[in-house]
Design an enzyme around this catalytic site. Structure first.
Site, PDB file in Angstrom:
ATOM      1  N   THR A 162      -0.627   7.800  -0.940  1.00  0.00           N
ATOM      2  CA  THR A 162      -2.200   7.642  -1.255  1.00  0.00           C
ATOM      3  C   THR A 162      -2.829   6.647  -0.750  1.00  0.00           C
ATOM      4  OG1 THR A 162      -1.317   6.029  -3.019  1.00  0.00           O
ATOM      5  CG2 THR A 162      -0.919   8.344  -3.616  1.00  0.00           C
ATOM      6  N   ASP A 165       5.272 -12.780  12.953  1.00  0.00           N
ATOM      7  CA  ASP A 165       5.434 -12.372  11.397  1.00  0.00           C
ATOM      8  C   ASP A 165       5.446 -13.550  10.468  1.00  0.00           C
ATOM      9  OD1 ASP A 165       6.048  -9.713   9.439  1.00  0.00           O
ATOM     10  OD2 ASP A 165       6.649 -11.668   9.003  1.00  0.00           O
ATOM     11  N   ASP A 222       8.553 -13.542   8.031  1.00  0.00           N
ATOM     12  CA  ASP A 222       9.876 -13.513   8.869  1.00  0.00           C
ATOM     13  C   ASP A 222      10.120 -14.976   9.580  1.00  0.00           C
ATOM     14  OD1 ASP A 222      10.730 -11.027   8.404  1.00  0.00           O
ATOM     15  OD2 ASP A 222       9.920 -10.251  10.367  1.00  0.00           O
ATOM     16  N   ARG A 271       0.836  -1.178   0.012  1.00  0.00           N
ATOM     17  CA  ARG A 271      -0.022   0.103  -0.036  1.00  0.00           C
ATOM     18  C   ARG A 271       0.767   1.309  -0.153  1.00  0.00           C
ATOM     19  NH1 ARG A 271      -5.682   0.572   1.259  1.00  0.00           N
ATOM     20  NH2 ARG A 271      -5.990  -1.570   0.502  1.00  0.00           N
TER      21      ARG A 271
HETATM   22  N1  URA Z   1       1.103 -10.615   9.261  1.00  0.00           N
HETATM   23  C1  URA Z   1       1.719 -11.334   9.953  1.00  0.00           C
HETATM   24  O1  URA Z   1       2.644 -12.059   9.548  1.00  0.00           O
HETATM   25  N2  URA Z   1       1.386 -11.790  11.159  1.00  0.00           N
HETATM   26  C2  URA Z   1       0.284 -10.992  11.880  1.00  0.00           C
HETATM   27  O2  URA Z   1       0.197 -11.126  12.855  1.00  0.00           O
HETATM   28  C3  URA Z   1      -0.400  -9.880  11.026  1.00  0.00           C
HETATM   29  C4  URA Z   1       0.001  -9.706   9.702  1.00  0.00           C
END
Ligand code: URA
Length: 209
Positions: free
Chosen positions: A108, A200, A203, A104
């Site tokens: 904008t 995440d 990650d 995103r």
């Molecule tokens: N993306 C992720 O990898 N983990 C989250 O908790 C939210 C978005």
């Protein structure tokens, strides 16, 4: 409004608990996500049409069933979606795989597609968009809009974990899209992480930080 299916199969739930655990390392995390994707593929394909055929067993000829040849397309959203593709393809080897990468624009707030490559016949395919973490739902929503703009007619969304906010957005914007989950969690925190979630996903899959 689209349906939300939460797969409560014991194997999926057991593996998901280990996926959530912060002490699970990258290798095991990747393997578990792969296994859960495979189990979810089993559930998500429950309604695929079958057709009659004949088979000759060592004993006799028999009527039997094979898939009626509905074409499937997998569309992982980069990058975490990649972690679920191989598991899906183990059960659906004939599926074609498209990729969508978007972010995103911070000014904008409009979605910017930095990469999109899709099978040429997406309008004929049952597309399964793969986004492991449905948090705000922004990426999945934008990706589904992109696919529809290019002619996609049948889309499902597959995630490992969703927050209610993401489910609500996709249901509002895409009432024709059913959502398949391994878990529906409580909420988003102030940083946009799903709670309790798994951190995440990108990650943890790729060992980045
Ligand atoms: N993306 C992720 O990898 N983990 C989250 O908790 C939210 C978005």
């Amino acid at each position: 409004m689209g349906n939300v299916f939460v797969f409560d199969h014991p194997l999926i739930q057991h593996k998901l608990t280990h996926i959530r655990d912060k002490n699970t390392g990258t290798k095991e995390f990747r393997e578990l996500v792969d296994e859960v994707a495979m189990l979810m593929a089993f559930e998500i394909t429950r309604d695929l049409p079958l057709q009659e055929t004949e088979v000759e067993t060592p004993v006799t000829k028999a009527k039997a069933k094979v898939l009626a040849g509905k074409k499937i397309g997998l569309v992982p959203i980069l990058r975490a979606g990649l972690g679920m593709v191989d598991g899906m393809r183990k059960l659906i080897p004939a599926a074609k795989v498209g990729h969508v990468g978007l972010y995103r624009d911070p000014e904008t707030l409009k979605p910017v597609e930095y990469y999109i490559k899709l099978p040429s016949d997406i309008e004929e395919r049952e597309l399964i968009v793969i986004d492991p973490m449905l948090a705000t739902g922004g990426s999945a929503n934008d990706a589904i809009h992109s696919l529809k703009k290019r002619g996609a007619k049948h889309i499902r969304l597959m995630c490992l974990i969703a927050a209610p906010e993401g489910v609500e957005l996709v249901q509002k914007e895409h009432p024709d899209v059913d959502i398949y989950l391994a878990a529906l969690d409580e909420k988003l925190d102030e940083r946009g992480y799903i709670v309790p979630g798994l951190g995440d996903a990108g990650d943890r899959l790729f060992g980045t930080k």
